[in-house]
Design a protein around this motif. Structure first.
Motif, PDB file in Angstrom:
ATOM      1  N   PRO A 129       0.763  -1.349  -0.125  1.00 31.75           N
ATOM      2  CA  PRO A 129       0.150   0.090  -0.032  1.00 31.75           C
ATOM      3  C   PRO A 129       0.711   1.249  -0.070  1.00 31.75           C
ATOM      4  N   LEU A 130       0.468   2.481  -0.400  1.00 30.96           N
ATOM      5  CA  LEU A 130       1.025   3.622  -0.668  1.00 30.96           C
ATOM      6  C   LEU A 130       1.211   3.754   0.804  1.00 30.96           C
ATOM      7  N   LEU A 131       0.227   4.060   1.826  1.00 24.11           N
ATOM      8  CA  LEU A 131       0.376   4.377   2.930  1.00 24.11           C
ATOM      9  C   LEU A 131       1.079   3.411   4.012  1.00 24.11           C
ATOM     10  N   LEU A 181       6.546  11.531   1.206  1.00 21.52           N
ATOM     11  CA  LEU A 181       6.243  10.547   0.445  1.00 21.52           C
ATOM     12  C   LEU A 181       6.448  10.939  -1.125  1.00 21.52           C
ATOM     13  N   ALA A 182       5.968  12.140  -1.212  1.00 24.00           N
ATOM     14  CA  ALA A 182       5.855  12.694  -2.854  1.00 24.00           C
ATOM     15  C   ALA A 182       7.461  13.048  -3.136  1.00 24.00           C
ATOM     16  N   ILE A 183       8.366  13.340  -2.360  1.00 24.22           N
ATOM     17  CA  ILE A 183       9.609  13.512  -2.633  1.00 24.22           C
ATOM     18  C   ILE A 183      10.297  12.643  -2.925  1.00 24.22           C
ATOM     19  N   GLY A 184       9.973  11.405  -2.111  1.00 21.39           N
ATOM     20  CA  GLY A 184      10.874  10.096  -2.229  1.00 21.39           C
ATOM     21  C   GLY A 184      10.333   9.258  -3.234  1.00 21.39           C
ATOM     22  N   GLN A 215       3.015  10.060  -9.635  1.00 26.40           N
ATOM     23  CA  GLN A 215       1.872  11.105  -9.730  1.00 26.40           C
ATOM     24  C   GLN A 215       1.089  11.009  -8.667  1.00 26.40           C
ATOM     25  N   PRO A 216       0.463   9.747  -8.368  1.00 27.15           N
ATOM     26  CA  PRO A 216      -0.586   9.691  -7.052  1.00 27.15           C
ATOM     27  C   PRO A 216      -0.129  10.236  -5.976  1.00 27.15           C
ATOM     28  N   SER A 217       1.483  10.243  -5.628  1.00 29.31           N
ATOM     29  CA  SER A 217       1.942  10.710  -4.517  1.00 29.31           C
ATOM     30  C   SER A 217       1.861  12.131  -4.376  1.00 29.31           C
ATOM     31  N   LEU A 218       2.312  12.718  -5.672  1.00 28.52           N
ATOM     32  CA  LEU A 218       2.055  14.265  -5.799  1.00 28.52           C
ATOM     33  C   LEU A 218       0.712  14.701  -5.682  1.00 28.52           C
ATOM     34  N   ILE A 219      -0.183  14.018  -6.189  1.00 25.69           N
ATOM     35  CA  ILE A 219      -1.629  14.536  -6.123  1.00 25.69           C
ATOM     36  C   ILE A 219      -2.240  14.287  -4.828  1.00 25.69           C
ATOM     37  N   TYR A 220      -1.787  13.292  -4.068  1.00 23.55           N
ATOM     38  CA  TYR A 220      -2.065  13.295  -2.515  1.00 23.55           C
ATOM     39  C   TYR A 220      -1.775  14.210  -1.832  1.00 23.55           C
ATOM     40  N   ALA A 259     -10.308  16.231   2.148  1.00 23.16           N
ATOM     41  CA  ALA A 259      -9.825  14.889   3.097  1.00 23.16           C
ATOM     42  C   ALA A 259     -10.278  13.696   2.462  1.00 23.16           C
ATOM     43  N   LEU A 260     -11.704  13.696   1.987  1.00 27.38           N
ATOM     44  CA  LEU A 260     -12.003  12.556   1.285  1.00 27.38           C
ATOM     45  C   LEU A 260     -11.401  12.028   0.257  1.00 27.38           C
ATOM     46  N   SER A 261     -11.041  13.099  -0.672  1.00 24.74           N
ATOM     47  CA  SER A 261     -10.552  12.746  -1.987  1.00 24.74           C
ATOM     48  C   SER A 261      -8.877  12.326  -1.721  1.00 24.74           C
ATOM     49  N   ALA A 262      -8.407  12.931  -0.766  1.00 22.72           N
ATOM     50  CA  ALA A 262      -6.939  12.428  -0.463  1.00 22.72           C
ATOM     51  C   ALA A 262      -6.829  11.103  -0.152  1.00 22.72           C
ATOM     52  N   SER A 263      -7.706  10.803   0.841  1.00 22.92           N
ATOM     53  CA  SER A 263      -7.741   9.319   1.376  1.00 22.92           C
ATOM     54  C   SER A 263      -8.180   8.498   0.166  1.00 22.92           C
ATOM     55  N   TRP A 264      -9.134   8.858  -0.647  1.00 21.52           N
ATOM     56  CA  TRP A 264      -9.627   7.967  -1.655  1.00 21.52           C
ATOM     57  C   TRP A 264      -8.132   7.943  -2.551  1.00 21.52           C
ATOM     58  N   VAL A 265      -7.510   8.612  -2.907  1.00 20.79           N
ATOM     59  CA  VAL A 265      -6.529   8.617  -3.736  1.00 20.79           C
ATOM     60  C   VAL A 265      -5.453   7.625  -3.231  1.00 20.79           C
ATOM     61  N   ALA A 266      -5.008   7.890  -1.924  1.00 20.31           N
ATOM     62  CA  ALA A 266      -3.893   7.151  -1.120  1.00 20.31           C
ATOM     63  C   ALA A 266      -4.355   5.753  -0.958  1.00 20.31           C
TER      64      ALA A 266
END
Lengths: 142, 438
Positions: free
Chosen positions: A10-12, A70-73, A81-86, A127-134
């Motif tokens: 998982p990303l997170l 996370l986005a930088i790494g 891309q999803p990390s940046l969007i998140y 918050a909901l969108s970020a959680s969805w993407v993550a």
């Protein structure tokens, strides 16, 4: 690691996911208590909102830092891309929440009114969108 | 310049809030019967500036030419209001009240910020007696007159009885001339509204004929943000029958009446009143007004007559319609806490008819206002002219050396007593007299 496809995670991190639950839940409830205040003018509802927003900002602040790391790494193209969007979604959520915390420090009706309601909606939606993407994103590991 | 520190604190807070600092517009005249009232400006963070404390360093406040200022007593425990007894002894009420718990994160933060502009000393909950028999401006006798009080503030003396307004009750103490200590507990005349006590000070004065006592009871919030249920019997002045302790509401909608006094020309009750915050640095002016029996002064629905406050819901146009315009504006956020009328010409012809007003000063605007004692000249029992600075120098290089609270004119000796709750000093201002010939 039983039953997990090799090389995918998982990303997170579990702790990151746990922290993310705070802004998701608290910003959502803050919107509900805002709406209730605007319907009843009963002051305790806006007091609830104030504390909920502060709680969401505390959990969300740690999430914001972690999301930036996370986005930088993110080296692999599949999850860069999803990390940046998140991280971007979390940043907007948090900044809207911070402005909203100050808005809610105004007295009585001004603590919510139209501005507070809009900021609460923005915080919740992001918050909901970020959680969805993550949670729909995985990262591959070598 | 040394004012840089508070400014940078403000800058930091504002950068955080992503909001511009709310500067005052120059050229607005906010004193007198017709103050300029700018547009309401609610900002994410109200304009804040704390004048952090700094000692007097042996200096004194500045009075007009021809007057001397002496420290009657120092090292008190938050002196607020004073009273001159018939024999010339001076009583000082010392204390700090209020028990409102934080309801919002804001209350926690604001409490911390305000504490930076206050004395670290704990309130004395007592009354101190000062006696300056030789008239040199320094009290050679100093005793704890009454101990074990609960945030005493208002004081009055009528016909052998001393009245003390604690933050929760009005007490009576029998007094004989020359006493330096009262050990017997006070008799309760009536309890006073004390739930939360956001504005805890209970101002007190007696009617001209001595049959009635008036007590000022401030609101339990800035503008109703603790809910209107806790505003029952708040933002009112009570008229209490001295013999029976029965009370009626004399005036209402009067946000925080912090000092009461009887106008010697008209025998009418007058009050200084602190108005609401967070509508901008130049709203709303604190005021001095005669108090009309049954009068409604707007709070929380409106200010300065019928200027509606948008923060109050549900709004109440019927009450706004009734709201009385106060008599005389003192300026926004000056925090008037002291009021004393002058009788006789003990301070010279320039200060023969009018009132002194102690202005504590507030953190609610960036250009500091208040932090001085002003003189409002009267003619025929009404204010006649602009306020004149009488005692200044409480601010030096952006730091507060003192903050005036109660002011009391002593007619027998022609001097003005000023309580300063930051440096914990009681000052005496008196005409400079040549040394007596021996």
């Amino acid at each position: 690691m039983p039953n997990r496809p090799t090389g995918v995670r998982p990303l997170l991190h579990p702790l990151h996911g746990l922290l993310l639950a705070f802004p998701v839940a608290l910003f959502t409830v803050a919107l509900l208590t805002d709406i209730t205040y605007l319907q009843t003018a009963e002051i305790q509802w806006t007091n609830f909102s104030s504390w909920l927003i502060v709680g969401a900002l505390l959990g969300g602040g740690l999430v914001l830092i972690w999301s930036i790391i996370l986005a930088i790494g993110a080296r692999r193209r599949t999850h860069r891309q999803p990390s940046l969007i998140y991280a971007l979604l979390i940043a907007i959520m948090w900044i809207a929440g911070l402005i909203n915390a100050f808005q809610h420090s105004q007295d009585a009706w001004s603590s919510v009114d139209v501005t507070g309601l809009i900021l609460s909606i923005i915080s919740m939606v992001f918050a909901l969108s970020a959680s969805w993407v993550a949670h729909r994103t995985v990262r591959e590991i070598a | 310049m040394s004012i840089a520190r508070p400014r940078s604190l403000c800058a930091a807070i504002f950068a955080l809030a992503l909001a511009g600092c709310g500067n005052s517009q120059p050229g607005l005249d906010q004193t007198g019967a017709n103050p300029d009232l700018p547009e309401q400006r609610q900002t994410l963070v109200p304009p804040i500036r704390i004048a952090t404390p700094e000692g007097w360093g042996g200096e004194s406040p500045t009075a007009p030419q021809g007057f001397t200022v002496t420290a009657l007593a120092t090292d008190l425990k938050i002196p607020r209001q004073t009273l001159v007894l018939p024999n010339g002894d001076i009583l000082v009420a010392e204390g700090s009240g209020g028990s409102a718990p934080p309801m919002r994160p804001k209350d926690v933060i604001a409490g911390y910020i305000k504490s930076m502009g206050k004395t670290p000393v704990k309130g004395g909950n007592r009354i101190t007696l000062l006696r300056d028999a030789d008239g040199d401006g320094k009290a050679e006798v100093r005793t704890t007159f009454i101990d074990g009080l609960n945030a005493p503030y208002g004081l009055a003396f009528v016909d052998g009885s001393l009245y003390v307004a604690n933050q929760d009750a009005l007490l009576r103490f029998p007094y004989r001339d020359g006493m330096t200590r009262i050990a017997t507990p006070g008799q309760e005349v009536t309890t006073l509204p004390s739930r939360l006590n956001h504005h805890w000070t209970k101002a007190l004065t007696a009617s001209a004929d001595g049959t009635k006592l008036y007590v000022g009871i401030g609101s339990n919030s800035n503008v109703g943000e603790r809910g209107m249920a806790v505003e029952e019997d708040r933002a009112v002045i009570w008229e209490i029958d001295r013999a029976t302790g029965a009370h009626r509401t004399f005036a209402s909608g009067i946000r925080n009446p912090t000092a009461l006094a009887i106008n010697p020309q008209t025998q009418a009750l007058w009050s200084v009143v602190n108005e609401r915050d967070e509508l901008g640095p130049q709203l709303v002016p604190d005021y001095l007004t005669s108090v009309r029996p049954g009068g409604f002064y707007g709070w929380p629905y409106s200010y300065w007559g019928r200027h509606v406050d948008p923060r109050v819901h549900p709004q109440n146009p019927k009450m706004v319609e009734k709201a009385i315009r106060p008599d005389y504006a003192l300026g926004s956020h000056v925090a008037a806490l002291g009021l004393s009328f002058v009788t006789g010409a003990g301070l010279g012809p320039s200060f023969a008819q009018g009132a002194f007003i102690g202005q504590h000063g507030s953190w609610n605007r960036q250009d500091l206002s208040g932090y001085k004692v002003v003189w409002v000249p009267f003619a025929n029992g009404r204010p006649a002219g602009k306020p004149v600075d009488f005692l200044t120098g409480f601010i030096k290089h952006g730091h507060a050396r003192g903050r005036p609270v109660g002011v009391t004119y002593d007619p027998s000796r022609g001097s003005l007593i000023v309580a300063d709750d930051l440096s914990n000093t009681v000052w005496r201002v008196a005409p400079a007299r040549p040394a007596p010939a021996r």
